[in-house]
Design an enzyme around this catalytic site. Sequence first.
Site, PDB file in Angstrom:
ATOM      1  N   GLU A 163       4.484   3.855   5.998  1.00 19.04           N
ATOM      2  CA  GLU A 163       3.208   3.120   5.997  1.00 19.04           C
ATOM      3  C   GLU A 163       2.155   3.881   5.206  1.00 19.04           C
ATOM      4  OE1 GLU A 163       1.592   0.507   6.661  1.00 19.04           O
ATOM      5  OE2 GLU A 163       1.811  -0.226   8.702  1.00 19.04           O
ATOM      6  N   ASP A 164       1.191   3.153   4.646  1.00 19.81           N
ATOM      7  CA  ASP A 164       0.057   3.823   4.012  1.00 19.81           C
ATOM      8  C   ASP A 164      -0.928   4.330   5.067  1.00 19.81           C
ATOM      9  OD1 ASP A 164      -0.687   1.230   4.742  1.00 19.81           O
ATOM     10  OD2 ASP A 164      -1.668   0.745   2.854  1.00 19.81           O
TER      11      ASP A 164
ATOM     12  N   ASP B 252      -3.770   1.777  11.499  1.00 16.72           N
ATOM     13  CA  ASP B 252      -5.145   1.525  11.932  1.00 16.72           C
ATOM     14  C   ASP B 252      -5.117   0.977  13.365  1.00 16.72           C
ATOM     15  OD1 ASP B 252      -7.856   0.953  11.986  1.00 16.72           O
ATOM     16  OD2 ASP B 252      -7.674  -0.891  10.833  1.00 16.72           O
TER      17      ASP B 252
ATOM     18  N   PHE C   4     -13.250   3.743   6.211  1.00 18.60           N
ATOM     19  CA  PHE C   4     -12.383   2.947   5.353  1.00 18.60           C
ATOM     20  C   PHE C   4     -11.887   3.853   4.225  1.00 18.60           C
ATOM     21  CE2 PHE C   4     -11.296  -0.214   2.112  1.00 18.60           C
ATOM     22  CZ  PHE C   4     -10.527  -1.070   2.881  1.00 18.60           C
ATOM     23  N   VAL C   5     -10.601   3.708   3.877  1.00 16.77           N
ATOM     24  CA  VAL C   5      -9.978   4.628   2.919  1.00 16.77           C
ATOM     25  C   VAL C   5      -9.436   3.845   1.725  1.00 16.77           C
ATOM     26  CG1 VAL C   5      -8.184   6.395   2.653  1.00 16.77           C
ATOM     27  CG2 VAL C   5      -9.329   6.122   4.851  1.00 16.77           C
TER      28      VAL C   5
ATOM     29  N   ARG D 166      -5.901   0.733  -5.810  1.00 18.85           N
ATOM     30  CA  ARG D 166      -4.577   1.246  -5.408  1.00 18.85           C
ATOM     31  C   ARG D 166      -4.115   2.368  -6.332  1.00 18.85           C
ATOM     32  NH1 ARG D 166      -2.382  -2.123  -1.495  1.00 18.85           N
ATOM     33  NH2 ARG D 166      -2.663  -4.342  -1.761  1.00 18.85           N
TER      34      ARG D 166
ATOM     35  N   GLY E 138       0.769  -1.235   0.000  1.00 17.26           N
ATOM     36  CA  GLY E 138       0.000   0.000   0.000  1.00 17.26           C
ATOM     37  C   GLY E 138       0.798   1.282   0.000  1.00 17.26           C
TER      38      GLY E 138
ATOM     39  N   ASP F 249      -6.064  -0.119  -0.776  1.00 18.81           N
ATOM     40  CA  ASP F 249      -6.918  -0.973  -1.610  1.00 18.81           C
ATOM     41  C   ASP F 249      -8.119  -1.525  -0.858  1.00 18.81           C
ATOM     42  OD1 ASP F 249      -5.421  -2.838   0.062  1.00 18.81           O
ATOM     43  OD2 ASP F 249      -6.111  -4.407  -1.307  1.00 18.81           O
TER      44      ASP F 249
HETATM   45  P1  IMP Z   1      -2.888  -2.015  11.195  1.00 22.86           P
HETATM   46  O1  IMP Z   1      -4.271  -2.431  11.623  1.00 22.86           O
HETATM   47  O2  IMP Z   1      -2.529  -0.654  11.790  1.00 22.86           O
HETATM   48  O3  IMP Z   1      -1.879  -3.077  11.508  1.00 22.86           O
HETATM   49  O4  IMP Z   1      -2.942  -1.801   9.617  1.00 22.86           O
HETATM   50  C1  IMP Z   1      -2.515  -2.817   8.788  1.00 22.86           C
HETATM   51  C2  IMP Z   1      -2.743  -2.570   7.340  1.00 22.86           C
HETATM   52  O5  IMP Z   1      -4.130  -2.733   7.064  1.00 22.86           O
HETATM   53  C3  IMP Z   1      -2.382  -1.225   6.751  1.00 22.86           C
HETATM   54  O6  IMP Z   1      -1.004  -1.083   6.456  1.00 22.86           O
HETATM   55  C4  IMP Z   1      -3.204  -1.280   5.468  1.00 22.86           C
HETATM   56  O7  IMP Z   1      -2.505  -1.999   4.453  1.00 22.86           O
HETATM   57  C5  IMP Z   1      -4.441  -2.066   5.883  1.00 22.86           C
HETATM   58  N1  IMP Z   1      -5.538  -1.126   6.144  1.00 22.86           N
HETATM   59  C6  IMP Z   1      -5.997  -0.691   7.338  1.00 22.86           C
HETATM   60  N2  IMP Z   1      -7.009   0.170   7.169  1.00 22.86           N
HETATM   61  C7  IMP Z   1      -7.191   0.306   5.831  1.00 22.86           C
HETATM   62  C8  IMP Z   1      -8.087   1.116   5.010  1.00 22.86           C
HETATM   63  O8  IMP Z   1      -8.921   1.921   5.485  1.00 22.86           O
HETATM   64  N3  IMP Z   1      -7.955   0.964   3.687  1.00 22.86           N
HETATM   65  C9  IMP Z   1      -7.062   0.130   3.100  1.00 22.86           C
HETATM   66  N4  IMP Z   1      -6.195  -0.617   3.817  1.00 22.86           N
HETATM   67  C10 IMP Z   1      -6.259  -0.533   5.178  1.00 22.86           C
END
Ligand code: IMP
Length: 188
Positions: free
Chosen positions: A96-97, A100, A149-150, A162, A44, A156
């Site tokens: 990071e993208d 979350d 959600f983004v 993407r 991402g 993606d």
């Molecule tokens: P984490 O929950 O902070 O570990 O996020 C893990 C990964 O989940 C991120 O790096 C994204 O690739 C994916 N992700 C979390 N939220 C979103 C969203 O809103 N859109 C797309 N991908 C997401």
Amino acid sequence: MAEPVSAPAVLLDQDGIQQVVKRLADELSARYDDGLVLVAVLRGSVPFLADLVRAMSIRTTVDFVALSPYAPGTGRVRLVMDAATSVEGRDVVIVEDIVDTGLTAAFLLSELGRRNPKSVSLCTLVDRPARRIVPVDLDFVGLEVEDHFVIGYGLDFDGRYRNLQVLATADPATLANDPDAYLSLYGA
Ligand code: IMP
């Protein structure tokens, strides 16, 4: 009858994205004037990394990691592809993208921190603190969003969107019903 599509909201258009990227690149260049290793999380963060690194004015090495969940729903992650660059004694910034739950960020900060870098910090395009499980220090944040959600600019849904030029919110229920519901954003 087709379900109504919940309207997307564009969070950042192309100009908005580039303004955010430039600000982050300036902050990084000012903080690490001695050079930096950028470790980007596949997949991402690729569009963000590509723009970020070209907007920076310091010596920079780029590398990548890829992660995978241990098992669905556990939230725990593991490295499936490691960076080839040694980070020992170097300033490192994870790219990071979106942060979350914070599980990915916390895992990488700890994993790279064990490799004796001079410093390790994190730069994320999007921060969504509403669903945070693990507290993480985010040194460089492009945009904080509410609990949406983004999609777009690297982010993606099921491998789609993407390559959108914009960053937009999307309704998960609408996407579950029709993964292509937001194709109109390609014209945005
Ligand atoms: P984490 O929950 O902070 O570990 O996020 C893990 C990964 O989940 C991120 O790096 C994204 O690739 C994916 N992700 C979390 N939220 C979103 C969203 O809103 N859109 C797309 N991908 C997401």
